[in-house]
Design an enzyme around this catalytic site. Structure first.
Site, mmCIF file in Angstrom:
data_model
loop_
_atom_site.group_PDB
_atom_site.id
_atom_site.type_symbol
_atom_site.label_atom_id
_atom_site.label_comp_id
_atom_site.label_asym_id
_atom_site.label_seq_id
_atom_site.Cartn_x
_atom_site.Cartn_y
_atom_site.Cartn_z
ATOM 1 N N GLN A 1 -7.945 -11.979 -6.677
ATOM 2 C CA GLN A 1 -6.534 -11.922 -6.313
ATOM 3 C C GLN A 1 -6.214 -12.867 -5.166
ATOM 4 O OE1 GLN A 1 -7.008 -7.234 -6.702
ATOM 5 N NE2 GLN A 1 -4.981 -7.742 -5.904
ATOM 6 N N PHE B 1 -6.039 -4.483 -8.994
ATOM 7 C CA PHE B 1 -5.597 -3.291 -8.256
ATOM 8 C C PHE B 1 -5.996 -3.329 -6.777
ATOM 9 C CE2 PHE B 1 -6.848 -1.862 -12.622
ATOM 10 C CZ PHE B 1 -5.580 -1.864 -13.147
ATOM 11 N N GLU C 1 -9.269 -8.459 -4.031
ATOM 12 C CA GLU C 1 -8.621 -9.182 -2.932
ATOM 13 C C GLU C 1 -9.652 -9.730 -1.958
ATOM 14 O OE1 GLU C 1 -5.232 -8.565 0.558
ATOM 15 O OE2 GLU C 1 -5.324 -7.176 -1.135
ATOM 16 N N ARG D 1 -0.764 0.849 7.269
ATOM 17 C CA ARG D 1 0.246 1.113 6.243
ATOM 18 C C ARG D 1 0.306 2.599 5.898
ATOM 19 N NH1 ARG D 1 3.540 -1.610 2.210
ATOM 20 N NH2 ARG D 1 2.991 -3.666 2.992
ATOM 21 N N ARG E 1 -4.157 -0.556 -4.795
ATOM 22 C CA ARG E 1 -2.731 -0.440 -5.114
ATOM 23 C C ARG E 1 -2.025 0.577 -4.205
ATOM 24 N NH1 ARG E 1 -1.008 0.121 -11.436
ATOM 25 N NH2 ARG E 1 1.059 -0.819 -11.301
ATOM 26 N N THR F 1 2.366 -6.548 5.862
ATOM 27 C CA THR F 1 2.611 -6.182 7.255
ATOM 28 C C THR F 1 2.031 -7.216 8.213
ATOM 29 O OG1 THR F 1 0.677 -4.714 7.124
ATOM 30 C CG2 THR F 1 2.842 -3.724 6.825
ATOM 31 N N ALA G 1 0.351 -6.459 -2.221
ATOM 32 C CA ALA G 1 1.518 -5.934 -1.515
ATOM 33 C C ALA G 1 2.784 -5.985 -2.367
ATOM 34 C CB ALA G 1 1.734 -6.680 -0.194
ATOM 35 N N GLU H 1 3.400 -1.579 -6.742
ATOM 36 C CA GLU H 1 2.846 -0.447 -6.008
ATOM 37 C C GLU H 1 3.744 0.794 -5.926
ATOM 38 O OE1 GLU H 1 -0.012 -2.403 -2.657
ATOM 39 O OE2 GLU H 1 2.114 -2.916 -2.535
#
Length: 774
Positions: free
Chosen positions: A206, A237, A241, A319, A351, A453, A522, A724
């Site tokens: 990702q 998902f 990443e 988060r 996710r 964020t 995100a 998400e």
């Protein structure tokens, strides 16, 4: 799906650009690529202890095994032995002297075939000096709470004073389980060495730019020597990443060392053992409220099992706090995160990125208040909904609160009031008849902030070429993982240039076309890359308009791009003819585009700012049947109404809502991660880890989009993110199960189910409530 708006109806007919390839098996994934002549295969040797130092590493038998070309250890890494995404130097590619979790990669075998590499790895002999283990959040708290990274505090008002003054108080602890990504396509990397220090990577990630940087650091070369390519993923998902970095680095290091292509594809067991999960949490909460169920103050502490290294745990736990309020206004609040170090694999993005673990605590608080005051949980939810102008715990003003309308519409369309009464009546009859079957129903909302964020990630680039024959190639920084991102980008460019979508080809994501990209995460893939692609398309459109104005002696207002043609005054020109004319006139038909999300800012130390560009909303009503003798349950019916703004592609968006709901339900019902006392993951295969099956879907599953919604912010086509937010709608199933369990004690006691609500936990909760009510 019926659409009142003609543009929505047309958009819904645009199918996924790879749909036919998917269903016919022609879609190429990394494992399908033809290997270069002489390609080698890698296999990882994993630690068999969860914490210790390596006393002796004997790899002689491995090196002597059939087909083995060589073995890599930490000493063979020419550059930095670290894949920490935040540069903490705490996440080694290969363990160097110490191991921090069971399954940590220690060495890599490079062999002529994958099978030979796998067999050879089993011949390694490793002696360890075992060290004490800390395996979960509770043990980490008891051991003193070693933080893997600094936590955060959100505070507004005087929560301690408000709590003391509140007419009523309650407190509890909520255990929230983790989740494995269980992507259909596992982790995989193919590294091909080039001239001098060049390296090309084909992988399923990702975040191609991060892979580029990590491989460059590991090889000790500049980023411009590394090219990372991603055509598509078989699911991510969040699990691709950061977790792909290690696999790409191992393949690249081996490819450099032996000057041959190297492919690394672990099996499902090793993939699950060696890669991070959704963070599990222990959350302690205290709430002050009044007899009407209105919240006065909330104090909460989120303790997360983060694993041995930081990875993305700081951002994830941040988060969780950002969404600890969900849709509800807390007049006074203090929320704190505690990212705890444990001797388990480092947990990572998933996710929702911590958001679900915040939202579900807000729903637990609402549930507690409802049972304490003898009210319907929906009434308590409505009483505490945000109003426009109120501040979140992080001091962002809520300005677009549409949940009252969403809840009204869903409550009416699904017949919530009558169905809830029917559930109560059914349970009373079953109780009188001595039947173990109980029903439960719940309607829950979600408010989810959209943006990274980390403010600097909110940027994207794109590159568009219009060729002389009128065909168009689009490249952008986002990655296609089945969600339909490439399809939406193609729609955006086609509409901007007024051409048929068949002209558009979205090419593989590659770091050699669009640099410095952010992760496709995100829920921002379309928001960011769609706007960048639109920017590039508008640049080309402006050049063509300028050319036509000069060539046909018309003004810009007389030019219209639509229907695969361009109208210039009285002339109508086919788009391919215009492209040829512009080429002959030496008009530049290639353009880059760029977008940076406006308005957002964040001061983490102060706990204040506007971390989110906007909020996406949704609501779900779920009804379940629970067997109180076995703890097993069935989802009878689900009704969803979700806000995606002005949808670019309603069919794709609806699919995302459906998939997210099922995945969220799996997290809270059947997907349970279990480590034994030695730190070994026991749920490491489909045989031991239960994802939702087709048979687990709701018997009745009604999903609608709020077609009247339009993003008040200037996003691409006024759409909203969809990846998400609907994941958290699965919380309605968890709450409905709790409602059914509460019936055994006359709805007088909050069920306090921990997640996931497996049949075992449901059965134990039933016993606990019956005992308390006796």
């Amino acid at each position: 799906m019926k659409h009142d708006h003609p543009a929505l109806a047309a958009a819904a007919e645009t199918r996924h650009e790879s749909a036919e390839l998917h269903v016919t098996g022609q879609a190429d994934y990394t494992d399908d690529l033809a290997l270069p002549e002489g390609a080698l295969h890698a296999w990882l040797g994993l630690s068999t202890v969860a914490h210790g130092t390596i006393r002796r590493l004997d790899l002689d038998a491995v090196r002597a095994a059939p087909g083995v070309v060589g073995v890599l250890t930490a000493a063979d890494i020419p550059g930095r032995n670290d894949v920490s995404p935040i540069g903490r130097n705490d996440d080694p590619i290969l363990a160097d002297g110490a191991v921090m979790f069971h399954g940590q990669p220690i060495f890599a075998v490079i062999a002529e075939t994958r099978d030979l590499a796998r067999r050879a790895a089993a011949l390694a002999r490793v002696d360890y000096n075992a060290l004490p283990l800390v395996l979960d959040a509770e043990a980490a708290i008891a051991a003193g709470g070693d933080l893997v990274v600094e936590g955060m505090t959100l505070r507004r008002g005087d929560p301690e004073a408000a709590m003391a003054a509140a007419p009523r108080q309650l407190a509890g602890r909520f255990a929230i389980g983790g989740q494995d990504h269980f992507y259909l396509e596992g982790q995989i990397a193919l590294a091909i060495p080039g001239e001098r220090d060049e390296m090309t990577i084909f992988t399923s990630t990702q975040h191609p730019t991060e892979v580029q940087h990590m491989v460059a650091h590991a090889l000790h070369v500049p980023a411009n020597a590394v090219v990372v390519n991603v055509r598509r993923m078989g699911g991510g998902f969040g699990g691709k990443e950061t977790q792909m970095n290690l696999f790409c680095c191992v393949a690249a290091i081996a490819a450099r060392k032996w000057r041959r292509a190297v492919k690394l594809r672990p099996d499902r067991d090793d993939d699950m053992i060696a890669t991070g999960k959704r963070h599990d949490f222990l959350v302690d909460y205290t709430v002050g409220f009044d007899d009407g169920g209105r919240i006065h103050a909330v104090i909460g502490d989120w303790h997360a099992r983060c694993g041995f290294s930081a990875d993305l745990s700081q951002a994830v736990t941040d988060r969780a706090l950002f969404h600890g309020d969900n849709a509800y206004y807390y007049p006074a609040v203090r929320l704190r995160s505690h990212p705890l170090r444990t001797n388990t694999v480092s947990n990572t993005a998933f996710r929702g990125f911590g958001g679900p673990q915040g939202v579900i605590v807000a729903e637990r608080i609402i549930e507690e208040i409802a049972y304490a005051t003898g009210q319907d949980t929906l009434a308590v939810r409505r009483a505490n909904l945000y109003e426009n102008g109120q501040l979140t715990p992080y001091h962002q003003t809520v300005e677009d609160m549409i949940l009252p309308r969403l809840l009204d519409e869903l409550e009416s369309s699904c017949g919530y009031g009558a169905r809830r009464q029917a559930v109560l009546d059914f349970n009373a009859r079953m109780d009188a008849a001595g039947s173990p079957i109980r029903r439960g129903i719940a309607l829950t909302p979600v408010k989810f902030g959209i943006s990274f964020t980390a403010t600097h990630f909110n940027q994207a680039g794109a590159l568009i070429h219009v060729y002389a024959d009128g065909s168009i190639q689009v490249n952008h920084g986002g990655c296609e993982m089945g969600q339909g991102l490439h399809t939406k980008i193609a729609q955006i460019v086609a509409e901007a240039l007024g051409v048929d979508i068949a002209r558009i080809r979205v090419t593989r994501t590659t770091t050699e076309k669009v640099p410095n990209t952010s992760a496709t995460a995100a829920s921002s893939g379309t928001d960011l890359n769609g706007m960048a692609a639109l920017d590039a398309a508008e640049t080309i459109k402006a050049r063509l308009t300028e050319f036509l104005c000069a060539a046909r002696k018309v003004t810009p207002d007389q030019i219209r791009f639509a229907g695969d043609r361009v109208t210039a005054g009285e002339d109508v020109i086919a788009f391919e003819d215009l492209a040829q004319l512009a080429y002959l006139a030496r008009v530049q038909l290639s353009a880059t585009g760029f977008y940076a999300t406006p308005k957002i800012h964040w001061d983490r130390k102060a706990g204040r700012g506007r971390p989110f560009f906007y909020f996406a909303y949704g609501a779900a009503c779920s009804e379940v049947s629970v067997d109180t003798l076995s703890g097993e349950y069935v989802i009878e019916r689900v009704d969803v109404l979700h806000d995606v703004g002005r949808s670019i592609n309603p069919a794709l968006d609806k699919g995302q809502v459906e998939g997210a709901f099922v995945q969220g339900t799996g997290w809270l019902t059947s997907e349970e991660l279990v480590w034994d006392d030695t730190g070994r993951l026991r749920t490491h295969a489909p045989s031991t880890y239960k994802i939702p099956l087709a048979s687990d879907r709701p018997k009745v599953f009604n999903v609608r989009l709020a077609e009247w919604s339009e993003n008040p912010e200037a996003t691409v086509k006024r759409s909203k993110a969809v990846g998400e937010p609907p994941f958290m709608l699965g919380i309605s199933v968890f709450e409905a199960i709790g409602h059914a369990v509460a019936s055994v004690a006359g709805y007088r006691i909050a069920p306090r189910l921990d997640a996931p609500a497996t049949p075992e936990r449901v059965l134990m909760a039933v016993g606990r409530l019956r005992g308390a009510a006796a």
